[in-house]
Motif scaffolding. Structure first.
Motif, mmCIF file in Angstrom:
data_model
loop_
_atom_site.group_PDB
_atom_site.id
_atom_site.type_symbol
_atom_site.label_atom_id
_atom_site.label_comp_id
_atom_site.label_asym_id
_atom_site.label_seq_id
_atom_site.Cartn_x
_atom_site.Cartn_y
_atom_site.Cartn_z
ATOM 1 N N PHE A 97 0.205 -6.175 5.321
ATOM 2 C CA PHE A 97 0.665 -4.926 4.628
ATOM 3 C C PHE A 97 1.951 -4.525 4.565
ATOM 4 C CE2 PHE A 97 -4.240 -3.933 4.871
ATOM 5 C CZ PHE A 97 -4.415 -4.579 3.945
ATOM 6 N N ILE A 127 -10.192 -1.463 2.092
ATOM 7 C CA ILE A 127 -9.379 -2.578 1.693
ATOM 8 C C ILE A 127 -9.842 -3.718 2.807
ATOM 9 C CG2 ILE A 127 -7.506 -4.133 1.491
ATOM 10 C CD1 ILE A 127 -6.340 -1.174 0.091
ATOM 11 N N GLU A 163 -6.681 1.673 3.428
ATOM 12 C CA GLU A 163 -6.822 0.621 4.308
ATOM 13 C C GLU A 163 -7.945 0.136 4.575
ATOM 14 O OE1 GLU A 163 -4.166 -1.448 8.171
ATOM 15 O OE2 GLU A 163 -3.187 0.293 6.903
ATOM 16 N N SER A 210 -3.770 5.270 2.198
ATOM 17 C CA SER A 210 -3.507 4.020 1.906
ATOM 18 C C SER A 210 -4.789 3.306 1.369
ATOM 19 C CB SER A 210 -2.757 3.063 3.154
ATOM 20 O OG SER A 210 -3.785 3.275 4.077
ATOM 21 N N LEU A 223 0.810 -1.193 0.018
ATOM 22 C CA LEU A 223 -0.168 -0.166 0.023
ATOM 23 C C LEU A 223 1.029 1.364 0.084
ATOM 24 C CD1 LEU A 223 -2.732 -0.827 2.672
ATOM 25 C CD2 LEU A 223 -2.778 -1.590 0.451
ATOM 26 N N TYR A 225 4.282 -0.881 3.359
ATOM 27 C CA TYR A 225 3.890 0.249 2.618
ATOM 28 C C TYR A 225 5.062 1.051 2.079
ATOM 29 C CZ TYR A 225 0.392 -0.302 6.258
ATOM 30 O OH TYR A 225 -0.760 -0.948 6.816
ATOM 31 N N THR A 267 -1.319 3.948 -3.015
ATOM 32 C CA THR A 267 -1.893 2.683 -3.161
ATOM 33 C C THR A 267 -2.443 2.836 -4.582
ATOM 34 O OG1 THR A 267 -2.598 2.186 -0.782
ATOM 35 C CG2 THR A 267 -3.882 1.169 -2.619
#
Length: 510
Positions: free
Chosen positions: A280, A268, A265, A263, A258, A282, A288
């Protein structure tokens, strides 16, 4: 439509209220549920027996968008199907319903009796095993399940035998395949995949579909001006593959990348199945990955696409952290899936670690606008299973016009893969094994909504089948069936469900 018939067709919310009122009045409400594509003698007998069990018979008819029973289905559109049902004297009410989650309408309506047809009694016990065992109480509640008896007819069997859904070549293939593999044998193989432990590493992608309507040519530039209508956001790339696989296997571990900032997140995590375990990593120097497609809503045609990504390779610190995680995690898993979109996540060092440590690893290297000609399968050594599309295979061999069977054999020999499959769009797929077996499987799709994600679905279903030890022809068959279902879904809006795959296979092998 005559007024009497029209008055029998009502909305689900209104139907639920009527059922509650009838139950308060002491009436017994019976519900039947299905596609009702062909009104044949078996359906008439089923409805007569259902009506005999109570005072009110209501029939819920599955909407077109949720019919994935088999090729060319439904034969008739939803408004014709619900009107045909409402025209029957024994039916008191008819209603069009969503069926993305099987039997959800039963839970909402809460009939006194749910009538199950003879033709589907055993089929549904096999296909919807969770509903009949673990989740039966959730869907049916206190509704009594009544199984109508007598002789039975199957709409799928009638359609397959008397209507030319497929060209002769495909029909002949399916008849031959059904003689070799029974439905029960295929179902048993698919159910055994459940215990397979899968680690998936790949590029996670956010897919956005922005729907537009053309307004006209700009007066100040050579372009067509569009009006925004709506948009949808899907979890694509490795995310949708994880969801596909998690419908088959109980344990799925996803390793992906990501962007540090924005992100996405939270979205997701919410989009992935509960049994997808996430790891994950980064990157500081990019977002992302997000791919925005702009689509003419009326024509359902893609106008253009914008990618938000940094497709240079990740830095050494991030790479080192990923390698450390893979070294500790890979030995715990039966199958390693690599979904390589060529966006800078999977480096040469990561590839070498996977090659060295995996029991079985399967690869799909994708060619897209960001990497055309640079993300080739030949950077992998001795993968056990490989799945590419025709363009990806031709780029890997630099053979633009050669016979595709020769290309498949050539790549298979170079890679020394146990199974190598090339998907061919409208021409189905070709598979080659290490022992020189060649398998051709025709395409099973008759309705195409969106081809985005079809290759991912093929790979996600075919690779676990390979790892389970299925023969090449069965692996290709299941992959093609999953692809046929995926092209009926807009983008990566939802994964192909296991029960949908089983229903589809059941229908085409009749």
């Amino acid at each position: 439509m005559k007024g009497k018939i029209k008055n029998k067709i009502i909305l689900l919310e209104d139907l639920a209220k009527k059922v509650a009122d009838y139950k308060k009045a002491g009436k017994i409400v019976v519900q039947s549920h299905g596609i009702f594509d062909l009104i044949h003698p078996g359906i008439i007998k089923h409805l007569n027996m259902a009506k005999s069990q109570g005072d009110i018979l209501l029939v819920t008819v599955i909407k077109d968008k949720d019919v994935r029973r088999g090729p060319g289905r439904p034969i008739f559109p939803e408004n014709f199907r619900v009107e045909s049902v409402a025209s029957l004297e024994q039916v008191d009410y008819a209603c069009l319903v969503d069926d993305e989650k099987p039997f959800e309408c039963v839970r909402r309506i809460k009939p006194g009796i749910f009538a199950q047809g003879q033709a589907y009694k055993e089929r549904d016990r096999k296909i919807h095993d969770k509903i009949y065992e673990e989740e039966k109480e959730f869907y049916f509640g206190k509704s009594k399940i009544y199984e109508t008896g007598g002789f039975s007819f199957s709409s799928s069997q009638i359609i397959n035998n008397f209507l030319d859904i497929y060209p002769q070549e495909t029909s002949s293939f399916l008849k031959s395949f059904a003689r070799k593999y029974s439905f029960d044998a295929i179902l048993d193989q698919l159910n055994h995949i459940k215990k397979l432990k899968v680690l998936l590493i790949g590029d996670g992608i956010i897919d956005e579909y922005h729907y537009c309507e053309a307004m006209g040519k700009s007066t100040k530039a050579l372009l067509v001006v569009h009006k925004y209508m709506a948009h949808e956001i899907f979890a694509g790339g490795a995310f949708i593959i994880a969801n596909h696989v998690a419908g088959l296997c109980e344990k799925v571990h996803l390793v992906t990348l990501l962007g540090k900032e924005d992100s996405k997140e939270e979205f997701i995590r919410g989009a992935l199945r509960p049994n997808v375990d996430l790891k994950f990593f980064y990157r500081e120097d990019g977002p992302t990955i997000c791919k925005k497609r702009y689509i003419n809503q009326y024509l359902n045609q893609k106008l253009f696409e914008i990618n938000y990504l940094n497709d240079t390779y990740i830095d050494e610190d991030c790479e080192s952290n990923i390698i450390n995680h893979l070294n500790s995690a890979i030995p715990e898993y039966d199958l390693i899936l690599i979904s390589d979109f060529g966006h800078g996540f999977i480096t040469k060092k990561i590839i070498r670690v996977i090659e060295k440590s995996s029991k079985i690893f399967a690869v799909n290297t994708q060619t897209n606008a960001a990497n055309a000609g640079y993300n080739l399968i030949t950077k992998y050594n001795r993968p056990n299973f490989v799945c590419l599309d025709e363009t990806e295979a031709r780029l890997a061999t630099q053979e633009r016009f050669s016979n595709i069977e020769d290309i498949a054999k050539n790549i298979s020999k170079i890679l020394n893969a146990e199974y190598f499959i090339i998907t061919l769009g409208k021409r189905g797929s070709i598979g080659v094994s290490r022992n020189h077996e060649v398998n051709l499987t025709p395409v099973f799709s008759t309705k195409v909504v969106d081809t985005v994600g079809a290759g991912d679905a093929f790979f996600a279903f075919a690779a676990p089948c390979f790892a389970q030890g299925m023969p090449l022809d069965l692996v290709s068959f299941i992959g093609n069936a999953a692809g046929a279902l995926a092209v009926q879904i807009v983008g990566n809006k939802k994964p192909v469900e296991k029960y949908e795959l089983i229903e589809f296979i059941h229908a085409i092998l009749k």
